[in-house]
Design a protein around this motif. Structure first.
Motif, PDB file in Angstrom:
ATOM      1  N   HIS A   1       0.804  -1.221   0.000  1.00 64.00           N
ATOM      2  CA  HIS A   1       0.000   0.000   0.000  1.00 64.00           C
ATOM      3  C   HIS A   1       0.839   1.274   0.000  1.00 64.00           C
ATOM      4  N   ILE A   2       2.146   1.163  -0.094  1.00 64.51           N
ATOM      5  CA  ILE A   2       2.982   2.364  -0.116  1.00 64.51           C
ATOM      6  C   ILE A   2       2.613   3.216  -1.328  1.00 64.51           C
ATOM      7  N   GLY A   3       2.250   4.462  -1.081  1.00 63.82           N
ATOM      8  CA  GLY A   3       1.875   5.377  -2.155  1.00 63.82           C
ATOM      9  C   GLY A   3       0.461   5.193  -2.661  1.00 63.82           C
ATOM     10  N   GLN A   4      -0.248   4.177  -2.180  1.00 64.68           N
ATOM     11  CA  GLN A   4      -1.619   3.899  -2.620  1.00 64.68           C
ATOM     12  C   GLN A   4      -2.599   4.495  -1.606  1.00 64.68           C
ATOM     13  N   VAL A   5      -2.824   5.778  -1.704  1.00 66.99           N
ATOM     14  CA  VAL A   5      -3.589   6.498  -0.686  1.00 66.99           C
ATOM     15  C   VAL A   5      -5.036   6.013  -0.617  1.00 66.99           C
ATOM     16  N   ASP A   6      -5.702   5.922  -1.752  1.00 67.63           N
ATOM     17  CA  ASP A   6      -7.113   5.518  -1.752  1.00 67.63           C
ATOM     18  C   ASP A   6      -7.281   4.093  -1.233  1.00 67.63           C
ATOM     19  N   GLU A   7      -6.377   3.187  -1.638  1.00 71.32           N
ATOM     20  CA  GLU A   7      -6.449   1.804  -1.182  1.00 71.32           C
ATOM     21  C   GLU A   7      -6.199   1.698   0.318  1.00 71.32           C
ATOM     22  N   ALA A   8      -5.276   2.533   0.814  1.00 68.45           N
ATOM     23  CA  ALA A   8      -4.971   2.520   2.246  1.00 68.45           C
ATOM     24  C   ALA A   8      -6.181   2.924   3.079  1.00 68.45           C
ATOM     25  N   LYS A   9      -6.964   3.876   2.582  1.00 66.10           N
ATOM     26  CA  LYS A   9      -8.169   4.288   3.303  1.00 66.10           C
ATOM     27  C   LYS A   9      -9.134   3.132   3.475  1.00 66.10           C
ATOM     28  N   ILE A  10      -9.229   2.294   2.445  1.00 65.39           N
ATOM     29  CA  ILE A  10     -10.157   1.172   2.475  1.00 65.39           C
ATOM     30  C   ILE A  10      -9.628   0.032   3.340  1.00 65.39           C
ATOM     31  N   SER A  11      -8.321  -0.248   3.243  1.00 65.58           N
ATOM     32  CA  SER A  11      -7.746  -1.415   3.906  1.00 65.58           C
ATOM     33  C   SER A  11      -7.436  -1.198   5.378  1.00 65.58           C
TER      34      SER A  11
END
Length: 326
Positions: free
Chosen positions: A164-174
C-alpha cells in the motif's frame, strides 16, 4: 389458567434449547429476554480479535490502540508475543497481567519461540495477509495506582503494508482502524541496517509507509509516532552504530517532523540470538511505559485564526494544546 401459561412457557423454552424453533430477536417478552441472556453469557474464543471486538472493549474501559507498521520479517509479531510472554514470568515494572480476550491468538503466535516447537532457533509465524482477526488484546493492572489499562495491538501482515505504499485511496479502504490509533509504531529492521546496501532503502520505505497513512488522513492529530529499531542485538555489533542511528533519526525528522508533534525512538531486541548482552524482551519495558503513560494529545496543526475572532470554546481548545499564548 396460570398453570397452563407456566407449562406453555416451559415447553417453549425446551423447544428453544432443542433448536426446534427460532427466536425472534425483535420480539418482546420471554423469548427476547432469553436471547439477551444468551448474548450476555457468550464465551470468547480467545482467538485474535476483529474490529467489532475491539470497539466493545474500548466502550467499557480505558483502551490504547497501537498499530505496528513494518515490512515482512521486521519483528512486529515477535515484539507482541515477547511482551505477552514477559508477563508469564513476573510483573513488568508496576504492571501486572490482568487478562486478555486473545490468549489463544498470542499462544498461536508464540509457539515457534518455545522449545516444544522443536525449531532450531526462536521465530514467530508470519501474519496471514487474508486474516481478518488481526488484533491482540492485553489488559494490565498498575499495582502502584490501581489503574486498569487495555492495549490493543494491531498485528497486520508486513506484505499488506508494503503493497500500500503510495496507494492512498487503497490505504483508506484497507486500514480504517488506524484512525483509532494512539500510537503508530514504525519498525525498522536492525538486521537489514547492518547491510550498507539495504540500510537507506528500508529507512526510506518506512518513511513512505507513514506518509501514505498521513496522506490518506488515517493518522489523527495527537497520534504519537514511535520508531523502533528492532533486532538491536544484531545492529549493535556494527561499527559506529550509534552514529548511524543519529543520521537515520535526522532523516526521519527531516521528512516527518512536520506531520507529528511527537516522535520517539526505541532500541528493541525482543528475541535476541544470545542472552550474553541482551536479555529476552530487551527494550520492551520502555516501550510499554510509553504506551500506558498519561500524555497530553497535541495537535500538529498550527493556529491560523486570529485570536480576537475565536469563540471562547476555540480559545480554550488552543490553550489546552499549548498553541495559544495570551
Amino acid at each position: 389458567m396460570e398453570i397452563d401459561e407456566k407449562d406453555e412457557r416451559i415447553d417453549k423454552i425446551d423447544q428453544i434449547l432443542n433448536d426446534e424453533i427460532d427466536i425472534d430477536v425483535n420480539q418482546e417478552g420471554e423469548e427476547a429476554e432469553f436471547s439477551s441472556l444468551q448474548d450476555k453469557y457468550q464465551i470468547n474464543s480467545g482467538e485474535a480479535l476483529n474490529s467489532s471486538d475491539i470497539y466493545r472493549i474500548a466502550a467499557k474501559e480505558s483502551t490504547r490502540m497501537i498499530v505496528l507498521v513494518g515490512p515482512v520479517a521486521s519483528g512486529k509479531t515477535t515484539m507482541e508475543t515477547s511482551l505477552y510472554q514477559l508477563f508469564q514470568n513476573s510483573p513488568v515494572n508496576d504492571f501486572c497481567f490482568a487478562g486478555s480476550y486473545s490468549l489463544q491468538g498470542f499462544e498461536q503466535r508464540a509457539f515457534y519461540t518455545r522449545i516444544k516447537s522443536k525449531g532450531n532457533e526462536p521465530t514467530t509465524q508470519r501474519t496471514s495477509l487474508e486474516d481478518n482477526q488481526a488484533f491482540l488484546h492485553i489488559r494490565l493492572w498498575n499495582r502502584n495506582n490501581n489503574v486498569i489499562s487495555n492495549l490493543i495491538l494491531a498485528d497486520i501482515s508486513g506484505e499488506a503494508f508494503t503493497n500500500h505504499i503510495g496507494q492512498v485511496d487503497e490505504a483508506k479502504i484497507s486500514f480504517p482502524f488506524i484512525e483509532r490509533a494512539d500510537y503508530v509504531v514504525g519498525i525498522i529492521d536492525g538486521e537489514k541496517l547492518c547491510n550498507k546496501k539495504t540500510r537507506n532503502s528500508i529507512v526510506s520505505e518506512m518513511i513512505e509507509m507513514i506518509r501514505t497513512f498521513w496522506d490518506a488522513e488515517l493518522i489523527t492529530d495527537g497520534c504519537v509516532l514511535q520508531i523502533v529499531f528492532s533486532k538491536f542485538d544484531l545492529f549493535s555489533k556494527v561499527e559506529n552504530h550509534n552514529l548511524i542511528l543519529e543520521k537515520i533519526k535526522q532523516q526521519i525528522v527531516a521528512r516527518l517532523s512536520e506531520l507529528f508533534m511527537d516522535i520517539e525512538y526505541y532500541n528493541v531486541a525482543a528475541m535476541p540470538s544470545t542472552i550474553d548482552e541482551f536479555s529476552v524482551g530487551y527494550g520492551l519495558e520502555d516501550l510499554l511505559q510509553g504506551w500506558v503513560r498519561k500524555h497530553v494529545r497535541k495537535s500538529s496543526r498550527k493556529m491560523e485564526e486570529p485570536f480576537d475572532e475565536l469563540t471562547e470554546y476555540d480559545r480554550l481548545y488552543y490553550k489546552f494544546l499549548g498553541e495559544l499564548n495570551e
